[in-house]
Design a protein around this motif. Structure first.
Motif, mmCIF file in Angstrom:
data_model
loop_
_atom_site.group_PDB
_atom_site.id
_atom_site.type_symbol
_atom_site.label_atom_id
_atom_site.label_comp_id
_atom_site.label_asym_id
_atom_site.label_seq_id
_atom_site.Cartn_x
_atom_site.Cartn_y
_atom_site.Cartn_z
ATOM 1 N N GLU A 105 46.870 33.572 31.403
ATOM 2 C CA GLU A 105 47.510 32.893 32.536
ATOM 3 C C GLU A 105 46.629 32.958 33.777
ATOM 4 O OE1 GLU A 105 51.456 33.412 35.411
ATOM 5 O OE2 GLU A 105 51.520 34.181 33.359
ATOM 6 N N SER B 108 49.517 36.297 38.809
ATOM 7 C CA SER B 108 50.270 35.225 38.168
ATOM 8 C C SER B 108 49.728 33.881 38.643
ATOM 9 C CB SER B 108 51.752 35.319 38.524
ATOM 10 O OG SER B 108 51.946 35.037 39.903
ATOM 11 N N ARG B 109 49.984 32.834 37.857
ATOM 12 C CA ARG B 109 49.585 31.485 38.284
ATOM 13 C C ARG B 109 50.198 31.172 39.649
ATOM 14 N NH1 ARG B 109 47.727 26.608 36.566
ATOM 15 N NH2 ARG B 109 47.188 27.451 34.522
#
Length: 336
Positions: free
Chosen positions: A132, A96-97
């Motif tokens: 992402e 994830s970011r």
């Protein structure tokens, strides 16, 4: 020490790269780890590979300390992100970011540097949109905290998708870090042809098959004290697939091949993976400095075609080639 370009980039890396998986912060005391890093530098190795998950971040700390005082411009430092670290909360894993952005800060702090030369997605994350993840990497490249981006143990299709998104976002995907050895050749059928087409190199781990290709394990004999096959912290599990008498007996038959070439068994194993022109570097590990020097001597070795054919003949059906093995242990659907 020979150097090779990493993918289609201008970055050159030492074709023998020093890695500290299963050693620094775990199997090897800090003083011995530092001695191995010094041996690597003495041998002309300029490229060092680690990951935040190794010894739950301790490996990065040990490597940072060992390299302290070295000219940063003369080094290529690689690390990785994906697996859980710290307290292993819900956002302490994946690509994830949030996790990528926070993880790089921890890695830079532990490695005592303001940038890493190569930041690698340690596995493919089916729980996070690829857009992402690649967007987070793009931002880190633009911020100067990451110079190049790679992946590890991705399939050919995953690499192709990541490469295209990286291109669209203005940076390059330059490398993949898979397991590869004379015994484990699962990347040859699909990953290597795809990477050749895209300009992506392999930075391979376990070229000596967790130590099996050194010939130290002999059928019918006790396991060497302190060897990976006796390590209850994880090494024993990793090496188990190769510990059958048939495989070990075949490896012993490689001794005359190595002797004819004037090589040690570890040198033969490392040199074998470097014959593949899509391989930019072979990652070696060590618990003693003399192991580093022995492995490093494989740089520049060219194995003649007849010897390569003999290796294939000896190992026979002990060689694993199924491309599907890359997916072993990788989640295949979104977990939440």
């Amino acid at each position: 020490m020979d150097h090779r370009h990493l993918g289609r980039s201008g970055l050159k890396v030492s074709e023998i790269t020093y890695g500290n998986w299963l050693t620094h912060g775990s199997q090897v005391e800090d003083e011995a780890a530092t001695a191995c890093v010094r041996a690597a530098l003495d041998a002309g190795i300029t490229t060092f590979d680690t990951a935040d998950v190794y010894a739950n971040t301790r490996a990065e700390t040990v490597l940072g300390e060992a390299l302290k005082g070295e000219r940063r411009e003369s080094l290529e430092i690689f690390t990785k992100v994906y697996f859980p670290t710290g307290p292993k909360g819900p956002n302490d894993t994946g690509l994830s970011r949030k996790h990528v952005t926070e993880s790089v800060e921890g890695s830079l702090r532990r490695l005592q540097t303001d940038h890493v030369d190569l930041y690698q997605a340690h596995r493919y994350d089916v729980a996070t949109p690829l857009e992402e993840t690649m967007g987070a990497f793009a931002d880190l490249v633009r911020a100067g905290k990451v110079l190049y981006v790679g992946v590890s143990e991705w399939t050919a299709d995953q690499i192709r998708a990541g490469h295209e998104l990286a291109r669209q976002m203005g940076f390059q995907l330059v490398s993949n870090q898979p397991q590869y050895s004379a015994l484990w050749r699962v990347i040859e059928g699909e990953v290597v042809p795809t990477c050749r087409e895209l300009g992506v190199s392999q930075v391979v781990w376990s070229p000596v098959a967790q130590g099996v290709l050194t010939g130290k394990y002999v059928p019918g004999q006790d396991l060497p004290a302190g060897s990976r096959a006796t390590d209850e912290k994880g090494g024993k599990t990793m090496i188990a697939r190769w510990m059958g008498d048939d495989v070990l007996a075949r490896v012993q038959e490689l001794r005359p091949v190595a002797a004819d070439l004037g090589l040690s068994m570890p040198q033969l194993a490392v040199a074998w993976v470097l014959q593949n022109d899509n391989v930019a570097a072979a990652i070696i590990g060590a618990s003693r400095p003399e192991q580093v020097h022995d492995n490093a001597a494989a740089s520049g070795v060219r194995i003649p075609a007849d010897a390569l054919a003999r290796i294939d003949e000896v190992l026979g059906d002990a060689v694993v080639t199924d491309p599907g093995k890359t997916l072993e242990g990788m989640p295949t659907e979104r977990l939440a």
